[in-house]
Design an enzyme around this catalytic site. Structure first.
Site, PDB file in Angstrom:
ATOM      1  CB  SER A 264     -26.436 -14.566 -19.410  1.00  0.00           C
ATOM      2  OG  SER A 264     -27.201 -13.851 -18.457  1.00  0.00           O
ATOM      3  CE  LYS A 265     -30.803 -21.597 -16.500  1.00  0.00           C
ATOM      4  NZ  LYS A 265     -31.745 -20.869 -15.704  1.00  0.00           N
TER       5      LYS A 265
END
Ligand code: GLU
Length: 516
Positions: A264-265
């Site tokens: 994920s970011k």
């Protein structure tokens, strides 16, 4: 497999920047098209207006361009199957919905959000989960449960409704053959009567996606694993329309560096690596998310790294240009299990490409980026710097971290540990003598300097380490770097001598302060 009429699409929703997983999906679609002589198409899936993000579509187009994934058809470039943006294709979806309603494969449902909530809560109180399906639709308010008069009345009153897909009345196994996973078998009883058209008359993802894949004559749907649970519904939709389904290939997830869950970011923020291909600026908040491009990655390295996240050629090869990858690519070499992302491997790929780039090109880029780092260098200087430094960095911009390349080291930038450990009491006299020797060299070239240096050591019966490291410290203030003979040539005789003088004075004052 027949090589004819292969058509694949990358179908992002413009709800934000493209995650690197999305770029990999685009890459595999592109490569499959190239490998089979097919067409690679970009379709913008923008039916969900509530999630629309300004700038996202342009971002997607620019990111694909940077990666070199050239489109054959699509939004922005056209083609025979356009428009390629779902918001411009409403007519097709309306017609498709009418068709399903007529065939009795879909129905209108008038349940309000409050009514649906009540049903959900009721099920919850019995520790069950409410699902709108063959079992429950009879108790809801829809075409199938209401009389035709009641329906007419609701419609005449302008009551909002959605159109739902009618899943099979009796349990059956829905089977699809995934090109990567093989047979996927799921009971129709786990599927609900999905909304195909919302109260605002806009289609949902499921409807628009199937209608477009059919009308755009898509032969293979290659997309992320997160869409696998939707695939059985899609198979049923194709059947309801009486259309041949495309082939499906669901790509494995890209996992966090530790392997636990989807990348994920947040992992990028925590680990100091980008998860987006190019920088993304959120128009609303002004927040900027790092991109591989701005980080200093070459598109070739980035794309090569993505290629190897979930696919392998079946041998030891790791380095592939887009063209080489297209020649080697096939769906059956895509792995089933998640592919762990490694920031180190990503950097390794960049180094690989950096070391192979022509020095002239790198020098040009270096000179161009120099003012951003507060220095100015001409093309000759840039070329020498590249030659000395390129084996020692992961990104071209890393070169500017070695400030001593551009200015003499100051007392603040001297590596004190080095001075303490490597600069003995007698060292200053060696370096002073070395300076005298260097002063005498006419032709101040690296090989000449090296030859004289060796002769100097021999005549003084000194070891390399006794003089070379202090020489380095005096010139750079640090303990590592390129060949000092090359660096001295780069500086020129005059600057080399003045740096030695200044270095000697600085070391003397450091030693005095440190009392070593
Ligand atoms: N619009 C979907 C997405 O954003 C496309 C999924 C598909 O390829 O079917 O990923």
């Amino acid at each position: 497999m027949s090589q004819q009429n292969i058509r694949v699409r990358f179908a992002p929703s413009p709800t934000g920047p493209l995650h690197m997983g999305g770029v990999r999906t685009a890459l595999y679609n592109y490569l499959f098209a190239k490998a089979t002589g097919g067409k690679f198409i970009l379709r913008i899936e923008d039916t969900d207006r509530s999630r629309f993000v300004e700038g996202a579509e342009d971002y997607i187009v620019e990111a694909l361009k940077w990666c070199g994934l050239t489109l054959d058809e699509g939004e922005g470039i056209g083609g025979d199957f356009g428009p390629y943006k779902q918001s411009l294709r409403s007519e097709l979806y309306n017609k498709a919905v009418e068709d399903l309603l007529e065939k009795g494969k879909a129905y209108r449902a008038f349940d309000t959000p409050d009514e649906l909530n009540a049903l959900r809560q009721d099920a919850e109180s019995r520790k069950e989960v409410f699902q709108y399906d063959a079992k429950t639709r009879g108790t809801c308010r829809n075409d199938l449960s209401l009389s035709s008069e009641e329906v007419e009345k609701l419609l005449a009153e302008g009551t909002p409704f959605v159109v739902r897909f009618k899943t099979p009345d009796f349990a059956e196994d829905v089977v699809l053959i995934d090109e990567i996973r093989g047979e996927v078998n799921i009971s129709s009883t786990v599927l609900d009567d999905k909304v195909l058209m919302k109260t605002d008359g806009l289609p949902t993802y499921h409807l628009a996606n199937i209608v477009d894949d059919h009308h755009m004559e898509i032969s293979h749907v290659i997309r992320g694993e997160e869409w696998l649970p939707s695939a059985p519904l899609h198979v049923l939709l194709y059947r309801a329309f009486n259309w041949d389904p495309p082939r499906f290939a669901h790509l494995p997830l890209i996992l966090k560096p530790k392997g636990n869950g989807k990348l994920s970011k947040r992992d990028g923020d925590a680990g100091g690596f980008p998860v987006f291909p190019i920088e993304w600026k959120n128009h609303q908040t002004g927040n900027i998310s790092a991109g591989y491009r701005e980080y200093g990655y070459s598109p070739e390295a980035f794309v090569n790294m993505l290629l190897m996240l979930g696919w392998n050629p079946g041998d030891e090869r790791e380095k592939f240009s887009l063209e080489e990858a297209a020649n080697a690519f096939s769906l059956d070499r895509i792995v089933k299990s998640g592919a762990r992302f490694s920031p180190d491997k990503a950097r390794w790929f960049n180094e690989l490409y950096l070391r192979e780039s022509p020095h002239e090109d790198l020098a040009e880029s270096l000179a161009k980026m120099a003012p951003k780092f507060g220095v100015n260098i001409n093309s000759n200087q840039a070329l020498s710097i590249v030659t000395m430094m390129i084996e020692r960095v992961s990104f071209l911009g890393d070169i500017f971290e070695s400030k001593w390349l551009f200015e003499p080291p100051s007392k603040e930038t001297f590596n004190l540990k080095m001075v303490k450990k490597k600069w003995k009491d007698e060292t200053a006299s060696y370096i002073e003598d070395l300076k005298v020797m260097l002063e005498g060299i006419e032709d101040f070239k690296a090989d000449v300097i090296e030859g004289e240096f060796k002769a100097f050591l021999e005549s003084r019966e000194l070891g390399f380490g006794q003089v070379l490291l202090p020489f380095r410290i005096a010139l750079t203030g640090s303990g590592g770097g390129p060949s000092m003979f090359e660096f001295a040539e780069f500086l020129g005789k005059e600057t080399t001598l003045s740096r030695i003088e200044k270095g000697l004075a600085t070391v003397a004052s450091i030693k005095k302060e440190l009392k070593v």
